[in-house]
Design an enzyme around this catalytic site. Sequence first.
Site, PDB file in Angstrom:
ATOM      1  CB  SER A  29      -0.889  -0.011   1.245  1.00 52.94           C
ATOM      2  OG  SER A  29      -1.255   1.298   1.608  1.00 52.94           O
ATOM      3  CE  LYS A  54      -3.127 -18.818  18.166  1.00 59.18           C
ATOM      4  NZ  LYS A  54      -3.351 -17.405  17.942  1.00 59.18           N
ATOM      5  CB  SER A  79      -8.728 -16.649  24.061  1.00 61.17           C
ATOM      6  OG  SER A  79      -7.794 -16.294  23.078  1.00 61.17           O
ATOM      7  N   GLY A 183       4.141 -18.419  19.832  1.00 57.75           N
ATOM      8  CA  GLY A 183       4.214 -19.493  18.843  1.00 57.75           C
ATOM      9  C   GLY A 183       4.509 -18.947  17.450  1.00 57.75           C
ATOM     10  CG  ASP A 211       3.367 -11.928  28.411  1.00 61.68           C
ATOM     11  OD1 ASP A 211       2.569 -11.129  27.877  1.00 61.68           O
ATOM     12  OD2 ASP A 211       3.605 -13.042  27.948  1.00 61.68           O
TER      13      ASP A 211
HETATM   14  C1  LIG Z   1      -2.914 -16.410  18.521  1.00 62.87           C
HETATM   15  C2  LIG Z   1      -2.869 -15.095  17.876  1.00 62.87           C
HETATM   16  C3  LIG Z   1      -1.808 -14.218  18.124  1.00 62.87           C
HETATM   17  C4  LIG Z   1      -0.677 -14.560  19.075  1.00 62.87           C
HETATM   18  O1  LIG Z   1       0.038 -15.706  18.645  1.00 62.87           O
HETATM   19  P1  LIG Z   1       1.043 -16.491  19.619  1.00 62.87           P
HETATM   20  O2  LIG Z   1       1.517 -17.627  18.813  1.00 62.87           O
HETATM   21  O3  LIG Z   1       0.282 -16.897  20.826  1.00 62.87           O
HETATM   22  O4  LIG Z   1       2.121 -15.532  19.971  1.00 62.87           O
HETATM   23  C5  LIG Z   1      -1.789 -13.015  17.451  1.00 62.87           C
HETATM   24  N1  LIG Z   1      -2.778 -12.680  16.594  1.00 62.87           N
HETATM   25  C6  LIG Z   1      -3.806 -13.499  16.330  1.00 62.87           C
HETATM   26  C7  LIG Z   1      -4.858 -13.059  15.369  1.00 62.87           C
HETATM   27  C8  LIG Z   1      -3.898 -14.726  16.970  1.00 62.87           C
HETATM   28  O5  LIG Z   1      -4.920 -15.547  16.708  1.00 62.87           O
END
Ligand SMILES: *Cc1c(COP(=O)(O)O)cnc(C)c1O
Length: 312
Positions: A29, A54, A79, A183, A211
């Site tokens: 962009s 994920k 979550s 992760g 953290d």
């Molecule tokens: C899970 C997630 C994160 C953080 O990822 P980690 O692997 O826990 O550090 C950031 N953004 C989105 C949209 C996620 O779903």
Amino acid sequence: MNLPISIADVEAAAGRLAGVAVRTPVLTSPAADSLAGAQLFFKCENLQRIGAFKFRGAFNALSRLSAEARQHGVITYSSGNHAQAIALSAKLLGMPALIVMPADAPAVKIEATRSHGAEIVLYDRYAQDREALGRSLAEARQMTLIPPYDHTDVMAGQGTAALELFDAVGPLDALFVCVGGGGLISGCAVAAAARSPGCRVIGVEPLAGDDVRQSLARGERVRIAVPQTLADGAQTQSPGELTFAVIRERVSEIATVSDEALVQTMRWLAAHLKLVVEPTGCLAAAAAHAPRLRPQRLRRDPISPVGESVSS
Ligand SMILES: *Cc1c(COP(=O)(O)O)cnc(C)c1O
């Protein structure tokens, strides 16, 4: 140096994900570039299956389980996005899935997880220990526990997002990565070291939940209270043991972003890139794409010199 995952693990994950995960687009962009004073590439994992990266880690982890483990099924706590990722991956692989979710998770995420056929157990995120609950249910039901970030197959799977980015655009000066439990950034940092040596890997956390920044400053994992932030995917209390082992070796610095900046970035991405990005997914863009969005305090923080370095 012996890190929990290597580039070979990330490349093997890419092989397992080929044809299953979306090779998400990389957007550019001119408006973002002029705000940042740098050429930016947005790896659009909001367009991944289930709407987040994920899926990569979850599918990679589940596709490595034995036939017997697949029969007993998979359990996890999350979550939201990891829950959906595990639920969809389990469905694709014909496995049962049990998901432990916070009762205050966004209703759309709970519903989406249920829609993939997973069984759901709700818990109180402020009063109950989800890891202990997950472990005891896993034992009782003989299910394999796949945690959301502190697992080598999950980390390697998430790293395929950066692998694709580097394969698409070549080496980069800096890579901004949203950080919850670490992760995504641990897999991506391993990919960066292999595909783009010298690339600075900058983790971005919510201001209320820094953290990982505190842990790096202290030289050991720090545990904080459950952070109150719009970035529900980054409400982690501490980095993982495995993720932190990678982060401390491969991550250059940590930036933090206020909820207000996340909201501004969501609006900006919707208006200029026509992308709907959830708050957590805006962390990296918020730190990278607009100098005016960078919190002032970063400039005085010795491990977060993002304010000076991005535009160079
Ligand atoms: C899970 C997630 C994160 C953080 O990822 P980690 O692997 O826990 O550090 C950031 N953004 C989105 C949209 C996620 O779903």
